[in-house]
Scaffold this motif. Structure first.
Motif, PDB file in Angstrom:
ATOM      1  N   VAL A   1       0.833  -1.206   0.000  1.00 41.12           N
ATOM      2  CA  VAL A   1       0.000   0.000   0.000  1.00 41.12           C
ATOM      3  C   VAL A   1       0.869   1.259   0.000  1.00 41.12           C
ATOM      4  N   GLU A   2       1.919   1.259   0.806  1.00 37.12           N
ATOM      5  CA  GLU A   2       2.794   2.427   0.874  1.00 37.12           C
ATOM      6  C   GLU A   2       3.503   2.668  -0.459  1.00 37.12           C
TER       7      GLU A   2
ATOM      8  N   ALA B   1       0.930   3.977  -2.916  1.00 36.77           N
ATOM      9  CA  ALA B   1       0.585   5.357  -2.571  1.00 36.77           C
ATOM     10  C   ALA B   1       1.666   6.337  -3.006  1.00 36.77           C
TER      11      ALA B   1
ATOM     12  N   PRO C   1      -7.325   1.500   3.412  1.00 34.81           N
ATOM     13  CA  PRO C   1      -6.380   1.346   2.298  1.00 34.81           C
ATOM     14  C   PRO C   1      -6.811   2.040   1.014  1.00 34.81           C
ATOM     15  N   SER C   2      -8.111   2.032   0.715  1.00 32.57           N
ATOM     16  CA  SER C   2      -8.581   2.639  -0.528  1.00 32.57           C
ATOM     17  C   SER C   2      -8.333   4.143  -0.571  1.00 32.57           C
ATOM     18  N   SER C   3      -8.177   4.744   0.595  1.00 30.69           N
ATOM     19  CA  SER C   3      -7.911   6.179   0.632  1.00 30.69           C
ATOM     20  C   SER C   3      -6.468   6.495   0.260  1.00 30.69           C
ATOM     21  N   MET C   4      -5.615   5.463   0.220  1.00 29.27           N
ATOM     22  CA  MET C   4      -4.201   5.678  -0.066  1.00 29.27           C
ATOM     23  C   MET C   4      -3.798   5.220  -1.464  1.00 29.27           C
ATOM     24  N   VAL C   5      -4.565   4.299  -2.051  1.00 25.68           N
ATOM     25  CA  VAL C   5      -4.118   3.643  -3.285  1.00 25.68           C
ATOM     26  C   VAL C   5      -4.990   4.047  -4.466  1.00 25.68           C
TER      27      VAL C   5
END
Length: 305
Positions: free
Chosen positions: A217-218, A221, A281-285
């Motif tokens: 995820v990181e 992002a 997670p969806s807010s980051m990817v």
């Protein structure tokens, strides 16, 4: 949240051993039918995954045995020593409540795994981790283990506890410092290596041993197309649940330290709850920038450029 990590395709040709049990050395020889089943790689993988599902289902039962042992040892003390440790019965009751809270999280994960086989909306067979035929066979084998009264192996029980502890490192606010010290350095180095990238598509990054998916995820992002690769279904099932089925921060409370009786300053340290995930997670990817694949990294990458 849907479809954050659908694999573009999931072939069934990966290494057919995931968290396999210990050696059968010293056990009676099995029947011809059992030998044929064990030699069939598809059946072997269904049974391997089935044992993992069984271990997850049995988490509370296995941990109850440990709490019962605490109580047995307490009752074996003299009356004078029981008086000194008079807080232990209340601690055991609190530990049982914490274990049941953990089991609720695991149950939600297992229900999601079983339910998504019929959900084609996001194109993730078997809950985003496994093909339907493997998932169905594994669920049937887990049911069989329960029906026949099998006991979860100590090794598998410990792996369930390990997943709960890893959730804190990867998906809790209190793991942020550790993540920055390791994941942050990796992401910064990727940015440095590709600072002059001018290709038409983002650089693609493969992450073997992806675990619970936070580093993936990181990386996504940060603007890279990330694909995580993980061998352990203990990790894959949990990662798929966190990535695809989180609607708010700290949606779940787990008690990852309840099994640890050493190096605690207080009972509260052992019994405290931790909220996961710290972010959705969806807010980051960005869409299409993250996928996961199962199997042995060496086997899956063999022959690729």
């Amino acid at each position: 949240m849907k479809s954050i990590n659908p694999p573009p395709s999931h072939t069934h040709g990966h290494d057919h051993v995931h968290d396999a049990p210990g050696s059968r050395h010293g056990q009676p020889s099995c029947s011809h039918k059992q030998q044929q089943e064990e030699e069939d790689p598809d059946v072997a993988e269904q049974q391997a995954l089935g044992r993992i599902l069984f271990a997850l289902r049995q988490y509370a039962n296995c941990t109850e045995q440990e709490i019962t042992r605490w109580e047995h040892n307490y009752r074996a003390l003299s009356a004078r020593h029981r008086a000194i440790l008079s807080h232990l019965p209340a601690k055991a009751a609190a530990a049982r409540r914490a274990v049941q809270q953990n089991q609720l999280f695991i149950k939600a994960m297992l229900l999601n795994f079983a339910g998504q086989m019929d959900d084609d909306e996001d194109g993730i067979p078997g809950g985003g981790s496994v093909p339907d035929d493997l998932a169905l066979g594994a669920l049937a084998y887990a049911d069989h283990l329960e029906a026949t009264g099998e006991r979860c192996s100590p090794g598998d029980a410990e792996k369930v506890r390990y997943v709960l502890k890893n959730l804190v490192r990867d998906w809790a606010a209190e793991g942020a410092t550790e993540r920055q010290q390791c994941f942050g350095r990796l992401v910064n180095q990727l940015k440095l290596c590709f600072s002059k990238w001018s290709g038409p598509t983002p650089p693609r990054v493969l992450l073997p041993g992806a675990g619970l998916g936070r580093l993936c995820v990181e990386v996504a992002a940060a603007g890279f197309e990330a694909q995580g690769n993980e061998f352990s279904y203990f990790m894959l099932l949990t990662a798929a649940f966190m990535l695809n089925n989180t609607s708010c921060a700290e949606q779940w409370t787990i008690h990852p330290w309840v099994h640890i009786t050493c190096n605690n300053v207080s009972n509260e340290d052992q019994l405290r709850g931790v909220g996961v995930p710290d972010v959705v997670p969806s807010s980051m990817v960005p869409p299409g920038m993250l996928s996961m694949c199962a199997g042995d990294f060496v086997v899956r990458s063999r022959g690729s450029k």
